[in-house]
Scaffold this motif. Sequence first.
Motif, short mmCIF file in Angstrom:
data_model
loop_
_atom_site.label_atom_id
_atom_site.label_comp_id
_atom_site.label_asym_id
_atom_site.label_seq_id
_atom_site.Cartn_x
_atom_site.Cartn_y
_atom_site.Cartn_z
N THR A 503 -6.25 13.03 -16.26
CA THR A 503 -7.41 13.92 -16.33
C THR A 503 -7.39 14.51 -17.73
O THR A 503 -6.55 15.37 -18.03
CB THR A 503 -7.33 15.02 -15.27
OG1 THR A 503 -7.24 14.43 -13.97
CG2 THR A 503 -8.54 15.93 -15.35
N GLY A 504 -8.29 14.06 -18.57
CA GLY A 504 -8.17 14.40 -19.98
C GLY A 504 -6.93 13.73 -20.56
O GLY A 504 -6.78 12.52 -20.50
N THR A 505 -6.02 14.54 -21.07
CA THR A 505 -4.77 14.00 -21.62
C THR A 505 -3.58 14.24 -20.70
O THR A 505 -2.46 13.84 -21.03
CB THR A 505 -4.47 14.64 -22.99
OG1 THR A 505 -4.36 16.06 -22.83
CG2 THR A 505 -5.59 14.34 -23.99
N ALA A 506 -3.83 14.87 -19.56
CA ALA A 506 -2.74 15.24 -18.66
C ALA A 506 -2.66 14.27 -17.47
O ALA A 506 -3.68 13.85 -16.92
CB ALA A 506 -2.91 16.67 -18.16
N LEU A 507 -1.44 13.95 -17.08
CA LEU A 507 -1.19 13.10 -15.92
C LEU A 507 -0.71 13.98 -14.77
O LEU A 507 0.43 14.44 -14.75
CB LEU A 507 -0.13 12.04 -16.26
CG LEU A 507 0.29 11.10 -15.14
CD1 LEU A 507 -0.88 10.22 -14.71
CD2 LEU A 507 1.48 10.25 -15.57
N TYR A 508 -1.58 14.20 -13.80
CA TYR A 508 -1.23 15.06 -12.68
C TYR A 508 -0.75 14.25 -11.46
O TYR A 508 0.05 14.74 -10.67
CB TYR A 508 -2.43 15.92 -12.27
CG TYR A 508 -2.88 16.87 -13.35
CD1 TYR A 508 -2.02 17.86 -13.83
CD2 TYR A 508 -4.15 16.78 -13.90
CE1 TYR A 508 -2.43 18.73 -14.84
CE2 TYR A 508 -4.57 17.65 -14.89
CZ TYR A 508 -3.70 18.62 -15.36
OH TYR A 508 -4.10 19.47 -16.36
N GLN A 509 -1.28 13.04 -11.29
CA GLN A 509 -0.91 12.20 -10.15
C GLN A 509 -0.51 10.83 -10.68
O GLN A 509 -1.33 10.14 -11.30
CB GLN A 509 -2.09 12.05 -9.18
CG GLN A 509 -2.73 13.36 -8.79
CD GLN A 509 -2.52 13.72 -7.34
OE1 GLN A 509 -1.72 13.11 -6.64
NE2 GLN A 509 -3.24 14.71 -6.88
N LEU A 510 0.74 10.44 -10.47
CA LEU A 510 1.23 9.14 -10.92
C LEU A 510 1.16 8.16 -9.76
O LEU A 510 1.83 8.34 -8.74
CB LEU A 510 2.67 9.25 -11.42
CG LEU A 510 3.35 7.92 -11.79
CD1 LEU A 510 2.68 7.30 -13.01
CD2 LEU A 510 4.85 8.14 -12.03
N PRO A 511 0.35 7.07 -9.88
CA PRO A 511 0.27 6.08 -8.79
C PRO A 511 1.49 5.17 -8.80
O PRO A 511 1.62 4.28 -9.63
CB PRO A 511 -1.01 5.32 -9.12
CG PRO A 511 -1.16 5.44 -10.59
CD PRO A 511 -0.56 6.77 -10.99
N VAL A 512 2.39 5.38 -7.86
CA VAL A 512 3.59 4.55 -7.75
C VAL A 512 3.22 3.18 -7.18
O VAL A 512 3.78 2.15 -7.57
CB VAL A 512 4.63 5.26 -6.86
CG1 VAL A 512 5.88 4.41 -6.70
CG2 VAL A 512 4.98 6.62 -7.45
#
Length: 792
Positions: A503-512
């Motif tokens: 989201t923008g430059t931030a990774l809040y949810q990493l899809p494993v």
Amino acid sequence: MLMKQIADIIILFNLTGENMNKALRKIGVIVLITSIVLSVASCTISDADGSKKIAKDDPWFEANIYDVDSGVNHDKELQDLQQDFAGADDKYMVIYTHGAYLQSARSTNFGDVFYGYVLTVDKATGEVLNKIDVKNSSYKSSDDSVRSVIYSNGIITIRTESKEQDHDPATGEVLATRSLERTNPYPSDSIKAGDYMVYVSYNWDNGSCNLEISSPGGDSVAAEIAEPDNTINNVFDIIPTGEDNALVFASTQKGRRYYELGLSSGKIIKADSKEYEWLNPDRLEDIITGTDGKIYCRTASGLSRIDFSAKTVEEVFNYNWCDVNLGYISDWQVEVVDCTGDSLIFVGQIRNISYYEAAQKDFQVIELTRSNKNPHAGKTVLELYAPSMDISIGAAVLDYNANNQKYRIETIYRYNEQDYYSTEDVYNARNTDEDKLLRLSINSNMSNALITDIVAGKGPDILISSESYGQLNNPDYLANLTPYVMDLDPNLYFTNIIEGSKTGTALYQLPVGFFIHGIYTDMSVAGSSGTGFTLEEYKAFLSGTLNGTDIISLGQAAYFSELVNYMDDLFIADGKADFDTPEFAELALYVKDNVPEKGMSFDNVPEAYYENFQYAKCGQIQGIADFLPKKNYSSFISEPTVLGMPSVDGRGPMFESVCSVAISSQATDIDACGGFISYLLSEDVQKGLAMRSNFVLNRSAFRSAGEALTDYFNYGDRSGNELSDDEKYTSADIDNIERIILSCSSMNSENSDMSMILIEEMPAYFLGQKDLDSVIIIIQDRVQKVLDERKQ
């Protein structure tokens, strides 16, 4: 996510009658009961910062896991192996194993395909003392197939369509035989109620339900559940309340119903639902009578004891109280077969579970015994939220807990989707629009519950599979995971999936692990981008190849929200909403001119919708096993691909996380939680996910699963189908899937509140009641208020 899976099952497999009842029966029982009395409080030590530490006398169960020979011929590959628990006492467990051997489709000798054995297992040694060979012919309706096996009062009773036989458990000797005259030979379900077996069938003509109650001695009585102007949709369970009485709870067209049943007389009386509000039985599963004579049930968090006289449901075991993979015992991989409160027994298959290999030949018994000392005493608890637990994720949790001397991850069960819907809501959502609204409402409520607790410092530390709750993707609620994945090599991992999750430059949810979401079709119909459709390109595809019947089956408002969600990066950035754009107007005009007002009815799916499956399907591609077989199902599709949904720029398909990880911004120790990510990205965990038909980040694990699957399909899968030489899959097919993964543009993490606002406000424009500018002003104001409230 759960509601979407239900809709997919109903549409794609057209579930009706028995199949829908069984599916919904499982769906309706996998959440936490609302009235639980904890027998022993866990995590009794709290630090000054509010974190919890494990005390030495916190509840704990030691585990003993051993294999049991299923009785099958070990020289043959298995297509299927199932275990049905028949009963237990102080000496024996009796288990009915049945299934089919793997056999080539080109073979004409099917005489020995099916098998069935009733096993008597010595509880003291785990050894099989006796095996009764009862040929399982449930796949052949013309044969006298086994309907149930019950072990009660020291006798095994095997029931077929025409007879019942009693057997000695130690020797298998036939003790008695009784002929049966069945008025309804094919019940929709069979439910064990203490020592009785109840066969359930539904009369869809008049909405009633028939119960055939078989006693331990072989006698049968009948009962009917019927109400004027009401339909009995499903009998979820039948709970023994005394030696000869039981409580039936059912879902009806007018809501939940309770009935008091006399098991020997067949007398049935509608009960006052207020008398059983304490029970909430649709949240229970695997209801058994323990060898101590008490009633136990499975809940989302463990096992509980039901006491009808005291009107209590008391937890006696929590899944966190042992070092057993929670993916096995908490996610219904195994069946609970006995409980006394101080000991439990589960039965099932937990070894080398893979969709691309022949079935196992043995099954496992998990014995849990209460201990007086907790081996993790002194560790700080990291709370993990997971709506479900894949066995590979469960293995990662075990490894983390074994190797970390300071912290222990424990799963929490405070948040449950079923707190926000009922089974009746599922039945009453009769079209695709209503289904989508129900899913959005659930996701919105779940997001709000998690956000409220996170802001208050009471939320989980780690969140698994929270990608459906798009409102969480905010620095006030979730930590940025970029530091934990920034060094991943794009040659070894699908880093485009990681980038697309930001989201923008931030990774809040990493899809494993993830699915691909888009339109499965032939590459020849792709738009100019090569990865998707512009709106005009999709319009031409719809009127041409699809003959005017859209494979996106939503009505205008829901359809529009889907397309906006697909392009939400153009409308929301840095907490600011902007819908006054040419792209928004273009989407709105396309939907107004080309999409019907109402979504497709589940009760009247057009034949053309199914016919179009030969050309295209819209939805999830759930791993390699879901992608490859479609190649040979249609002469139209010679170069299969997955394209993006219609958009203003023809962007590629999205991906949906099937198993994501997120960390609360208020976590007890963010770096300690971040250390868990390395376990999730390990070769073993990634390959385990891939071998159960998920796409994964690890490219080596993806290729390994692809190679296993091509061999599996090419040379005979579990259905016995061996492909001809010109049908066989090759490494080029895996290369093609890899190309599609690399074309994915972003993660589908829908903001439910925004979508519901769009669905509520846009009909005024679509129906000509307001101009678009007026509607945009309202939408802009409402969405921005929601975004601003999230920051407070």
